[in-house]
Design a protein around this motif. Structure first.
Motif, PDB file in Angstrom:
ATOM      1  N   ALA A  70      45.388  33.863  48.396  1.00 18.43           N
ATOM      2  CA  ALA A  70      45.896  32.720  47.640  1.00 18.43           C
ATOM      3  C   ALA A  70      46.036  33.060  46.159  1.00 18.43           C
ATOM      4  O   ALA A  70      47.018  32.681  45.505  1.00 18.43           O
ATOM      5  N   VAL A  71      45.068  33.781  45.627  1.00 19.91           N
ATOM      6  CA  VAL A  71      45.140  34.166  44.215  1.00 19.91           C
ATOM      7  C   VAL A  71      46.261  35.176  43.987  1.00 19.91           C
ATOM      8  O   VAL A  71      47.043  35.056  43.037  1.00 19.91           O
ATOM      9  N   CYS A  72      46.352  36.168  44.869  1.00 21.13           N
ATOM     10  CA  CYS A  72      47.350  37.225  44.683  1.00 21.13           C
ATOM     11  C   CYS A  72      48.770  36.750  44.979  1.00 21.13           C
ATOM     12  O   CYS A  72      49.734  37.460  44.683  1.00 21.13           O
ATOM     13  N   ALA A  73      48.912  35.554  45.556  1.00 20.09           N
ATOM     14  CA  ALA A  73      50.249  35.004  45.804  1.00 20.09           C
ATOM     15  C   ALA A  73      50.793  34.266  44.589  1.00 20.09           C
ATOM     16  O   ALA A  73      51.945  33.823  44.604  1.00 20.09           O
ATOM     17  N   THR A  74      49.991  34.119  43.551  1.00 21.29           N
ATOM     18  CA  THR A  74      50.463  33.446  42.341  1.00 21.29           C
ATOM     19  C   THR A  74      51.444  34.340  41.597  1.00 21.29           C
ATOM     20  O   THR A  74      51.642  35.512  41.934  1.00 21.29           O
ATOM     21  N   SER A  75      52.036  33.782  40.571  1.00 14.75           N
ATOM     22  CA  SER A  75      52.990  34.545  39.755  1.00 14.75           C
ATOM     23  C   SER A  75      52.295  35.362  38.673  1.00 14.75           C
ATOM     24  O   SER A  75      52.967  36.000  37.862  1.00 14.75           O
ATOM     25  N   TRP A  76      50.977  35.361  38.669  1.00 10.35           N
ATOM     26  CA  TRP A  76      50.250  36.153  37.687  1.00 10.35           C
ATOM     27  C   TRP A  76      50.527  37.635  37.888  1.00 10.35           C
ATOM     28  O   TRP A  76      50.701  38.098  39.021  1.00 10.35           O
ATOM     29  N   PRO A  77      50.562  38.406  36.822  1.00 13.87           N
ATOM     30  CA  PRO A  77      50.693  39.860  36.988  1.00 13.87           C
ATOM     31  C   PRO A  77      49.481  40.432  37.698  1.00 13.87           C
ATOM     32  O   PRO A  77      48.383  39.852  37.659  1.00 13.87           O
ATOM     33  N   LEU A  78      49.672  41.554  38.337  1.00 12.19           N
ATOM     34  CA  LEU A  78      48.603  42.126  39.161  1.00 12.19           C
ATOM     35  C   LEU A  78      47.361  42.440  38.342  1.00 12.19           C
ATOM     36  O   LEU A  78      46.244  42.341  38.852  1.00 12.19           O
ATOM     37  N   ARG A  79      47.539  42.806  37.087  1.00 12.22           N
ATOM     38  CA  ARG A  79      46.371  43.122  36.257  1.00 12.22           C
ATOM     39  C   ARG A  79      45.469  41.900  36.053  1.00 12.22           C
ATOM     40  O   ARG A  79      44.283  42.034  35.731  1.00 12.22           O
ATOM     41  N   VAL A  80      46.042  40.699  36.253  1.00 13.28           N
ATOM     42  CA  VAL A  80      45.255  39.464  36.179  1.00 13.28           C
ATOM     43  C   VAL A  80      44.856  38.999  37.582  1.00 13.28           C
ATOM     44  O   VAL A  80      43.692  38.685  37.843  1.00 13.28           O
ATOM     45  N   ALA A  81      45.853  38.962  38.482  1.00 11.19           N
ATOM     46  CA  ALA A  81      45.591  38.452  39.832  1.00 11.19           C
ATOM     47  C   ALA A  81      44.605  39.326  40.593  1.00 11.19           C
ATOM     48  O   ALA A  81      43.797  38.818  41.379  1.00 11.19           O
ATOM     49  N   GLY A  82      44.642  40.650  40.368  1.00 18.06           N
ATOM     50  CA  GLY A  82      43.728  41.540  41.071  1.00 18.06           C
ATOM     51  C   GLY A  82      42.267  41.227  40.789  1.00 18.06           C
ATOM     52  O   GLY A  82      41.499  40.947  41.717  1.00 18.06           O
ATOM     53  N   PRO A  83      41.840  41.249  39.513  1.00 16.88           N
ATOM     54  CA  PRO A  83      40.432  40.912  39.225  1.00 16.88           C
ATOM     55  C   PRO A  83      40.047  39.491  39.621  1.00 16.88           C
ATOM     56  O   PRO A  83      38.945  39.255  40.132  1.00 16.88           O
ATOM     57  N   VAL A  84      40.963  38.531  39.384  1.00 23.45           N
ATOM     58  CA  VAL A  84      40.643  37.156  39.764  1.00 23.45           C
ATOM     59  C   VAL A  84      40.519  37.038  41.285  1.00 23.45           C
ATOM     60  O   VAL A  84      39.636  36.335  41.805  1.00 23.45           O
ATOM     61  N   GLY A  85      41.406  37.724  42.016  1.00 24.11           N
ATOM     62  CA  GLY A  85      41.318  37.724  43.470  1.00 24.11           C
ATOM     63  C   GLY A  85      40.034  38.351  43.966  1.00 24.11           C
ATOM     64  O   GLY A  85      39.447  37.907  44.962  1.00 24.11           O
ATOM     65  N   LEU A  86      39.570  39.376  43.251  1.00 18.92           N
ATOM     66  CA  LEU A  86      38.304  40.011  43.611  1.00 18.92           C
ATOM     67  C   LEU A  86      37.159  39.014  43.477  1.00 18.92           C
ATOM     68  O   LEU A  86      36.302  38.902  44.369  1.00 18.92           O
ATOM     69  N   VAL A  87      37.150  38.277  42.371  1.00 18.73           N
ATOM     70  CA  VAL A  87      36.105  37.278  42.160  1.00 18.73           C
ATOM     71  C   VAL A  87      36.216  36.150  43.183  1.00 18.73           C
ATOM     72  O   VAL A  87      35.204  35.698  43.750  1.00 18.73           O
TER      73      VAL A  87
END
Length: 263
Positions: free
Chosen positions: A161-178
């Motif tokens: 769900a986090v990685c499907a956002t429009s955030w760049p991977l450098r943001v979505a990756g760490p947030v998705g990890l958390v």
């Protein structure tokens, strides 16, 4: 398909596998085959492989063979208490034979075999994905039992769900990890609160959920990095493969958590 539709498909498949993990092995095998079939149907289009129909048929056959081998292991494997030791014994043979089948597939092509190396490597990669999906059949036989599958799949869904956002991977990756770690820990704690922990402690379940969540976050972020820029990523069959692949790949990780963390 849009990114939101793709992540919805991922969550739906995760929910299906989570429910099927409490059912008999044959029912879980059908769910695993469905996940593998979706990967098979869209994999050649996603990677723009030649000989798409025959490649899809090859991947689907490997998915069925891997699930059948795992079901056979569930029924005849050597068990020590509730910890599985032989459920996945036949999967290495299935994986090896699938590689041979990939080369036979190329020999049977009648289109002049353009992009031969690309076709072989693409098919072999897809075969690895569908073979790993069969590991879900061994998860209910670990010490953790069927509740481990929903814990891991909750983490996969949250990270997706986090990685499907429009955030760049450098943001979505760490947030998705958390998000994956938090979802895994919460789901593990919920298992204890609902009385499904068995002989395992709340701390052990929380640790297992945390480890599984971190792994799910890394898996989903890496998958997004691999497929985000592929031209066919939003075409329907390819998007379904994109949705199904993280669920399939998480099977191996879930089994490792059940064998190594929840001892």
């Amino acid at each position: 398909m849009s990114s939101s539709a793709t992540v919805t498909a991922t969550c739906a498949l995760a929910a299906l596998l989570a429910l099927a993990s409490f059912a008999p092995a044959a029912v879980l095998a059908l769910a695993v085959v469905l996940v593998g079939a979706l990967v098979a149907a869209g994999w050649p289009e996603l990677l723009d492989l030649p000989a798409r129909r025959s490649t899809t048929a090859l991947l689907a056959a490997v998915a069925v063979a891997a699930a059948a081998a795992a079901v056979l292991g569930v029924r005849t494997g050597r068990l020590a208490g509730t910890q599985s030791t032989g459920v996945l014994d036949a999967l290495p043979a299935v994986a090896a034979l699938s590689v041979l089948a990939a080369f036979v597939h190329q020999l049977l092509r009648t289109d002049g075999r353009p992009r031969l190396v690309e076709s072989v490597t693409g098919a072999a990669t897809g075969q690895a994905v569908v073979v790993l999906a069969a590991a879900w059949l061994a998860v209910p036989s670990t010490y953790a039992g069927p509740p481990l599958a929903p814990v891991v799949l909750a983490a996969v869904a949250a990270a997706s769900a986090v990685c499907a956002t429009s955030w760049p991977l450098r943001v979505a990756g760490p947030v998705g990890l958390v998000a994956g770690a938090a979802a895994g820990w919460f789901a593990g704690t919920l298992v204890v609160l609902l009385g499904g922990a068995g002989v395992l402690s709340q701390a052990r379940w929380g640790l297992a959920g945390l480890v599984a969540g971190l792994g799910a976050g890394l898996l989903v972020a890496a998958w997004r990095a691999q497929v985000a820029r592929l031209p066919a990523v939003h075409a329907l069959p390819a998007a379904l493969a994109v949705a199904a692949a993280p669920v399939a790949l998480a099977g191996g990780g879930a089994y490792l958590v059940g064998r190594l963390v929840l001892l």
